[in-house]
Scaffold this motif. Structure first.
Motif, mmCIF file in Angstrom:
data_model
loop_
_atom_site.group_PDB
_atom_site.id
_atom_site.type_symbol
_atom_site.label_atom_id
_atom_site.label_comp_id
_atom_site.label_asym_id
_atom_site.label_seq_id
_atom_site.Cartn_x
_atom_site.Cartn_y
_atom_site.Cartn_z
ATOM 1 N N PHE A 152 -61.298 43.679 14.993
ATOM 2 C CA PHE A 152 -60.330 44.164 14.013
ATOM 3 C C PHE A 152 -60.721 43.585 12.657
ATOM 4 O O PHE A 152 -61.018 42.391 12.547
ATOM 5 N N GLN A 153 -60.733 44.425 11.640
ATOM 6 C CA GLN A 153 -60.947 43.950 10.272
ATOM 7 C C GLN A 153 -59.706 44.353 9.485
ATOM 8 O O GLN A 153 -59.374 45.531 9.383
ATOM 9 N N SER A 154 -58.974 43.369 8.975
ATOM 10 C CA SER A 154 -57.670 43.698 8.408
ATOM 11 C C SER A 154 -57.430 42.998 7.084
ATOM 12 O O SER A 154 -58.094 42.021 6.729
ATOM 13 N N THR A 184 -48.124 45.745 3.804
ATOM 14 C CA THR A 184 -48.443 46.297 5.122
ATOM 15 C C THR A 184 -49.837 45.867 5.557
ATOM 16 O O THR A 184 -50.783 45.920 4.759
ATOM 17 N N GLU A 185 -49.945 45.458 6.819
ATOM 18 C CA GLU A 185 -51.266 45.118 7.346
ATOM 19 C C GLU A 185 -52.038 46.402 7.643
ATOM 20 O O GLU A 185 -51.571 47.265 8.380
ATOM 21 N N ILE A 186 -53.214 46.510 7.050
ATOM 22 C CA ILE A 186 -54.107 47.644 7.266
ATOM 23 C C ILE A 186 -55.234 47.153 8.165
ATOM 24 O O ILE A 186 -55.939 46.200 7.823
ATOM 25 N N VAL A 187 -55.426 47.804 9.301
ATOM 26 C CA VAL A 187 -56.375 47.312 10.308
ATOM 27 C C VAL A 187 -57.429 48.374 10.618
ATOM 28 O O VAL A 187 -57.102 49.481 11.067
ATOM 29 N N ASN A 188 -58.682 48.024 10.383
ATOM 30 C CA ASN A 188 -59.808 48.854 10.808
ATOM 31 C C ASN A 188 -60.325 48.339 12.147
ATOM 32 O O ASN A 188 -60.278 47.135 12.413
ATOM 33 N N ALA A 219 -57.874 52.790 8.952
ATOM 34 C CA ALA A 219 -56.469 53.146 8.744
ATOM 35 C C ALA A 219 -56.195 53.383 7.262
ATOM 36 O O ALA A 219 -57.045 53.128 6.405
ATOM 37 N N ALA A 220 -55.008 53.898 6.987
ATOM 38 C CA ALA A 220 -54.489 54.064 5.612
ATOM 39 C C ALA A 220 -55.306 55.022 4.759
ATOM 40 O O ALA A 220 -55.248 54.945 3.538
ATOM 41 N N TYR A 278 -57.149 52.976 1.871
ATOM 42 C CA TYR A 278 -57.089 51.521 1.763
ATOM 43 C C TYR A 278 -57.925 50.800 2.831
ATOM 44 O O TYR A 278 -58.457 49.721 2.584
ATOM 45 N N GLY A 279 -58.040 51.384 4.014
ATOM 46 C CA GLY A 279 -58.860 50.738 5.040
ATOM 47 C C GLY A 279 -60.328 50.757 4.684
ATOM 48 O O GLY A 279 -61.012 49.722 4.699
ATOM 49 N N SER A 280 -60.833 51.927 4.350
ATOM 50 C CA SER A 280 -62.241 52.039 3.966
ATOM 51 C C SER A 280 -62.506 51.311 2.647
ATOM 52 O O SER A 280 -63.571 50.719 2.453
#
Length: 456
Positions: free
Chosen positions: A99-101, A114-118, A190-191, A197-199
């Protein structure tokens, strides 16, 4: 002698000690050798598994970025845990899955921190000279309905973008069984719907750390083989590729590109050419249509932050979007079902797009890096073209290939293998043609081309 080396030797003997004298590029320029391993990867891509992945992702109800995170069956938290577990299962011992967040602050589409998790799965390269060169492929796993802030309504997001996410998972599972010189990153982010926002976080961190991302392929809305009128169109895909970036200030490198007529020879356009040539070779009958835009008209995707960070990045999208099945509340109007449902996704079509992706990624990760410091000598006025470049460091390098095309042609039209040298002269005019230099390894894998700049 290895058959590929024999072919390269014949080409070298034909070109060494003699100048290329044709006035126009030859129509039968030799193509890079076809690789059995890439053929095997393409064959292993499964529409059945892709369909199962799409249905599983849609089954989480909603994957809105701000949806439920504690449930094991509904919401974005359950979706990302399942994606991570599936990648760990199929890539056991080969894929490094993490997970990369980051916690994103309040923004126009983020009403609370908000936590954004890739979910990021890395397949490390095996060649010392290449393993720090990365190729990234992505799809976004978040979804939405008509109201982008509605985090509770059912948002199956089958085409947008369970299709891209499923393709990435399938590629990761298949390619984890193979080895490559360079490293591959299979990423679901995500996002995207809330603002990329994730990328954006991944690209910014990679840029700050100096990570060598040599190419990024984004898969977003690759699931439908029908247009909005129901017409079948399952033999092509759009590939969006930016040329001149929309920067506020022109850099010296960009200015040189413009001064020499290289508007269509940015690193992203070179990546797109490589993807088109490779994808169409390994997936016969399937056309990759390069669109000379960053994305669809005034729209964006997860490759955009990579472009903004200076990386080469492209976007795959189906040829016709049906907006009744995208960003819609689930409902029925005049007897027609509206919404992004799995029944509107064609897994055979997604598999074809995934095969183009996989063939391109494999080719890139097996090939040497694109040549560096490629220049045109301009000290003397003449009608030929003198090219020089820095040597590659890969131990399996066979040499270099010079390619060229007319200034109005989108794809390379002529090619000549010139051996393991760092300078070569062609009796073809730099005034009339555009050139590139590619690196070739001993198996016949070929890098994207590097556009030459003037040697001052």
């Amino acid at each position: 002698m290895h058959p590929v080396l024999k072919t390269l030797s014949i080409l070298l003997l034909a070109g060494a000690g003699a100048r290329v004298v044709q006035a126009a590029p030859p129509a039968d320029a030799p193509l890079p050798a076809r690789q059995a391993e890439i053929d095997a990867i393409v064959r292993e891509i499964s529409p059945q598994r892709i369909q199962a992945y799409v249905e599983k992702l849609a089954g989480f109800g909603t994957r809105h970025t701000m949806s439920e995170t504690e449930s094991d069956t509904r919401g974005i938290g359950a979706a990302r845990r399942w994606i991570k577990a599936e990648l760990e299962r199929c890539g056991a011992g080969r894929l490094d899955v993490q997970f990369q967040s980051h916690v994103h602050p309040v923004a126009p589409r983020i009403p609370r921190p908000t936590e954004i998790v890739n979910v990021v799965a890395t397949l490390p390269g095996t060649q010392a000279a290449s393993k720090d060169r990365y190729y990234v492929v992505s799809g976004h796993y978040d979804s939405r309905v008509t109201d982008v802030m509605n985090a509770t309504a059912d948002a199956p997001g089958a085409d947008d973008d369970a299709s891209g996410t499923a393709a990435v998972i399938e590629m990761a599972c298949v390619m984890a069984r193979h080895t490559f010189d360079a490293s591959l990153v299979f990423m679901t982010v995500a996002a995207e719907e809330q603002g990329l926002y994730g990328s954006g976080d991944y690209a910014a961190k990679a840029k700050a750390a100096g990570v060598n991302i040599a190419g990024m392929l984004n898969n977003d809305i690759i699931g439908s083989a029908h247009d909005e009128h129901g017409k079948l169109d399952n033999a092509e895909v759009r590939l969006f590729a930016e040329g001149v970036p929309p920067v506020k200030e022109t850099t010296p490198a960009l200015r040189t590109l413009l001064q020499t007529g290289g508007e269509n020879d940015s690193i992203t356009r070179q990546l797109a050419r490589h993807v088109k040539e490779t994808g169409e070779r390994y997936v016969p009958g399937f056309k990759v249509n390069i669109v000379y835009r960053r994305d669809r008209y005034l729209r964006g995707g997860d490759h955009s932050p990579f472009l903004d960070a200076g990386y080469a990045a492209v976007r795959f999208t189906e040829p016709h979007e049906d907006f009744d099945h995208q960003h819609q509340d689930l409902r029925t109007e005049h007897g027609k079902r509206i919404g992004d449902l799995p029944e509107y996704v064609d897994p055979d079509y997604v598999a074809q797009v995934a095969r183009v992706n996989a063939a391109s990624l494999a080719s890139l990760a097996l090939a040497p890096t694109a040549p560096r410091d490629v220049k045109v000598r301009t000290a003397n006025l003449d009608n030929g073209t003198d090219l020089v470049w820095a040597p590659n460091t890969e131990p399996d390098l066979a040499g270099y290939r010079i390619v060229w095309r007319e200034t109005t042609a989108p794809q390379w039209q002529g090619a000549q293998f010139v051996g393991n040298v760092t300078a070569y002269r062609l009796d073809l005019s730099k005034d009339n043609l555009l050139f590139g230099v590619q690196a070739v390894d001993k198996d016949g894998n070929v890098s994207p081309a590097t556009y030459p700049v003037p040697a001052r």
